[in-house]
Design an enzyme around this catalytic site. Structure first.
Site, mmCIF file in Angstrom:
data_model
loop_
_atom_site.group_PDB
_atom_site.id
_atom_site.type_symbol
_atom_site.label_atom_id
_atom_site.label_comp_id
_atom_site.label_asym_id
_atom_site.label_seq_id
_atom_site.Cartn_x
_atom_site.Cartn_y
_atom_site.Cartn_z
ATOM 1 N N GLY A 1 0.883 -1.307 0.104
ATOM 2 C CA GLY A 1 -0.168 -0.142 -0.233
ATOM 3 C C GLY A 1 0.867 1.267 -0.020
ATOM 4 N N CYS A 2 0.344 2.372 -0.621
ATOM 5 C CA CYS A 2 1.263 3.428 -0.662
ATOM 6 C C CYS A 2 1.378 4.203 0.622
ATOM 7 C CB CYS A 2 0.564 4.527 -1.779
ATOM 8 S SG CYS A 2 -0.990 4.881 -1.367
ATOM 9 N N ASN A 3 0.312 4.245 1.459
ATOM 10 C CA ASN A 3 0.625 4.876 2.781
ATOM 11 C C ASN A 3 1.359 3.988 3.595
ATOM 12 O OD1 ASN A 3 -1.349 6.683 2.361
ATOM 13 N ND2 ASN A 3 -3.111 5.475 2.882
ATOM 14 N N ALA B 1 4.894 4.485 2.940
ATOM 15 C CA ALA B 1 5.544 5.555 3.778
ATOM 16 C C ALA B 1 5.792 5.444 5.383
ATOM 17 C CB ALA B 1 4.303 6.733 3.688
#
Lengths: 342, 342, 342, 342
Positions: free
Chosen positions: C148-150, C153
């Site tokens: 997932g992109c979050n 991060a």
């Protein structure tokens, strides 16, 4: 005295804008709100920014008792409006914000909207709602047809000039820039933030935008001959605002004087000093129109630029201004909110 | 009755916001506007969105005759405020929007603002301007110190909870997101559109933001012991709005009940139903605060989120709310404008 | 050598980002593009910014001959991915950008995604795609599950710290801000420009965001005990970018040193000097991650802030980085594009 | 072979854009960067998005040893450029991005820029940098004068049409919309985010924009008679992008065919099918130009719309394209980056 107001189609942006403006209008009270797909919901569920207001829940139109209603704003989609207004009590005052009653000629209506008009009798009764130019008719009207937001902007620039005969009618170019709220709350890919933000483009290029029907009708009537303007709208990554840049052949000084004189007694139309020109941010959220004239380097050419807020003066503010007249209230009541900047 | 108002420092955003709000305030009339560098200009030259108003031109402060002024709003930069207010007639009611009189302790002032306070006598007289919590003091105050916009947002979340003792005072994290207008109209590279748009970042990280001075002062006083929150503001590409997300140790149900009870009679503070949370766009341009509570998946942890408009409720709206109290006008006068969305 | 690439689900933003990045990748050639609802269209009709490329038209997946394909990127919606990948040739290398193969535990999958996993055999084979931490496994993998992109991060901030044992595992707060493109090109009201622009708000508050499944899995595995972070994402009016602000208990100097050491040989992870912190605009459109550490005023507390581009390093850039490894190409090939600012 | 490049004035947006593009250019290496006020700083301190690159620090121009430099890009402010380039080694290849060498006639220069030209000898040597039309001259030039970004956009629309004689030369209206980065990184109030966002306006109205000097020079030369277009630029709340909408009298089909033929072998100029028109977001960050033609509802009138990225094809991309020619590198080297959308 407080008039009882119904808003039909309150779940769209023009509906919400009506509520926002009426919230501090001393002479109006909202007694009914309709929203077909959102019936049953509180208005605050659809528009959280209206949470502080004591509003009726959204209902279906047929649930509204119009007996106690003095005036209805109809903020429904095009074509739906005709059908709905036909069913309303025939003595109910109505301000329609859709395109359904703007064009007097049924042939023109069918040309621009792609289907025959379904309420021709009502069409005959409807008064075109550009307040500053139809004020007396609106005062006594039962049904007023709010203008297109782009159509309003363009007419503020050109009507006095056409009437006065100070510009060449065959070479009018209107390049319009509009924020996105004019497209409504519809789910369309090109209205997504990720699509629209940080970019801009033209649409309805080549003389295909429906508001041309209004320009043709109004400008030709004023001129007493057919007038066809060139008109290209552009979508700008901002929520509110219309800026129209018109390129005219005519003497700039004469153009400015004509406009300044025409609007000198108008509360909401501000003609800037010669050479100055407006910005949409200076009218945001308000009922004011800013209008400027600049002479081109080529003699005999004038550029007239008009800025207004599409949701306020272009739609819901105009609607309330008309309703004030129809109800015998002072025209500017509830509409003196200063623009919201920054 | 209409009170005569002066606005000192009217050429900045909080000055313009005061004018915007007073424009439709029935009990106030602007009789003087100052702007040092813009003295001599019409307000419409500095803020074209105020063109429709009949306003005095900008002058230097020393040109103002305060004899006919009932109340002055002082929207000057920090440190300048102290010097100016010291020179004003000592019986003139003043609402100061700067940071100069917010901190009661001169040592704290010097710590956060980097220089000794230059008007200590006035400081003693000043009442902290968070209306809902200092209402009675404000009513009888001569000098009210408007709170920081971030400081206001955070305090709406936490004050009732600290007072009620329902949260752990040693583990409070406040993550704040703010639009850019809070930084004012100053010419700084990081405030340029091309720098700020389409990006976001933290600033004053690590407990260095000056509004922490207010949090420390107020929260410690409420708790009767030192309270130091963690606080990180972020700059968001939007013009208005503050959203503060607070991470708390405490029972979410109790937290919600505490806040709902604390604010149930407050016109401007809207506590959302348990589990809902606010958005800045729903308060834009208005004096309303939206406040929500959500329980975390980990028991005993609550997230409280507050949204307000930094220029309105965070600065100029708050200032007018306080001025209304000081002048004996109904507190909400002129402040019931609905938020401007979209 | 040039590898033949298929992109399944090329009509969404991550699909378009894959095409954008591969456009200047010297070792990859796109031979097939699928898009169920847009099958039959040229890619330039769906994404005009790709007009200059010589690309195959969009087709349905079943029309693709995978015999000539070296690697497929699968940018399909969650749940669809499972079904599609099950049908692909079992020796085809696949990088999946959906959530379908991220969670190793079928129970966790069902908890976060609301239905049983439909391809459990494939799940066992899948390697988690956070390149810097699963590099060797990815090199030999047939199926890689993009993170997932979050989740990416947050893990860049925390993994080295959890491994090194330098932070308190029970008090981790992650406040995340994300641009809107992470939500995809779906037609949802809250993604409209008029809704989103000029405002910001939290979503999935209280520990309900699905990327928590990845955090729980990865952090608990690293720690050898359950770790549950607090995590609140916020939607910001920008198209690209993720900024995550993490509030940690641990020594700031030790935290910075741990991260600087962990990433010192990583091309794409840039640890800023102690006390500096990143901005999303400085990584826009690129595969770079900027990471900063600041000490709080309260001793023993550190703030770690990470910025990356959700579509690039958070999704499609990561996918290409993984594909490079799987194909035996140098890992950074095609990914050294500098961020696009302003 | 790798050529050694110096960038003078690297601390502005066009300087940064040169660095961004050269970062992945296989034939150029940056050996010197100048920035007067920022001399001594690392480029990453001025532009954090360039942090991953191994770049020389910013120095003053006089500190640069041009002996090892093959070509210098000069991204200095207007007027400064003249003085600086005069001092450079006379055999150094130079691409100037300022306005200083665009106008061949010293009288025209003085008219539009308000002062006499200070390097008339160099002016005679300079080749106008609109690559597609001056390609052969550029190949052998020592000094190339990059075009104005607006001037480039307008010329792509009109040059082939004027050459072919298919439009009325006396009634050309160009309505241009531009993002804000074209105004540079200067500290001006009207470039602040809070001023610009959510609003739009015209500027340099009435034929006063300096890029008219280029239009007059080029169009008149092509036509063999004086041509004066009407030209109004507008500032749009976006960072990058120019869209120019031109209103022409001529046959739309002939106009489209003329443009399609003129550009059919051009890598960077994409003429859309008849009736389609471009958007700035589809060229963002790239060296591509999209060009569309639509016929108006009024016969004999054509609308030509051009979109390009002002920092890339409008300035720094064009500069690199010219430098490639001057250095004998393939023209498109380093410039095939796909546009960055969304």
């Amino acid at each position: 005295m407080t008039y009882k107001i119904a808003i039909l189609g309150a779940s769209g942006y023009t509906g919400a804008e009506l509520v926002r403006l009426i919230a501090t209008h001393p002479g109006m009270e909202i007694v009914a709100l309709s929203g077909e797909r959102k019936a049953g919901l509180a208005m605050s569920a659809v528009f959280p920014h209206l949470r502080h207001l004591d509003l009726p829940d959204l209902v279906k139109i047929e649930e509204i008792d119009f007996a106690g209603v003095d005036l209805a704003f109809c903020a429904l989609p095009h074509a739906t409006s005709q059908a709905v207004i036909k069913q309303l009590p025939s003595n109910l005052k109505v301000v329609d914000l859709s395109a359904d009653f703007r064009l007097r000629d049924p042939v023109a209506y069918e040309k621009w909207y792609g289907k025959p008009h379904a309420a021709l009798e009502l069409q005959k009764e409807a008064v075109y709602g550009l307040t500053e130019f139809y004020r007396e008719d609106i005062r006594s009207a039962r049904l007023v047809a709010g203008t297109g937001c782009n159509a309003a902007a363009g007419q503020y620039a050109l009507r006095p000039l056409i009437s006065a005969g100070v510009i060449d009618l065959d070479d009018i170019v209107m390049d319009l820039k509009a924020g996105v709220s004019g497209a409504g709350r519809a789910l369309k890919e090109n209205l997504l933030h990720a699509e629209l933000s940080e970019g801009f483009h033209a649409y309805s290029v080549g003389g295909t935008h429906r508001h041309l029907g209004e320009f043709d009708q109004e400008f030709s009537a004023l001129a007493g001959r057919p007038v066809e303007v060139q008109f290209t709208p552009h979508l700008i990554p901002a929520n509110r605002g219309i800026l129209v840049t018109t390129y005219l052949k005519g003497d700039p000084g004469q153009v400015h004087e004509c406009l300044a004189t025409a609007y000198e007694d108008e509360t909401f139309i501000q003609v800037l000093p010669m050479g100055e020109h407006p910005s949409t941010r200076a009218v945001r959220g308000s009922n004011f129109v800013h209008l400027g004239v600049v002479g081109d380097r080529r003699p005999g050419r004038a550029i007239v630029i008009v800025a207004l807020d599409n949701l306020a003066k272009g739609s819901s503010g105009q609607a309330i201004q008309n309703a004030n007249l129809m109800l015998g209230i002072a025209e500017e009541t509830g509409l003196m909110l200063a623009p919201c900047f920054p």
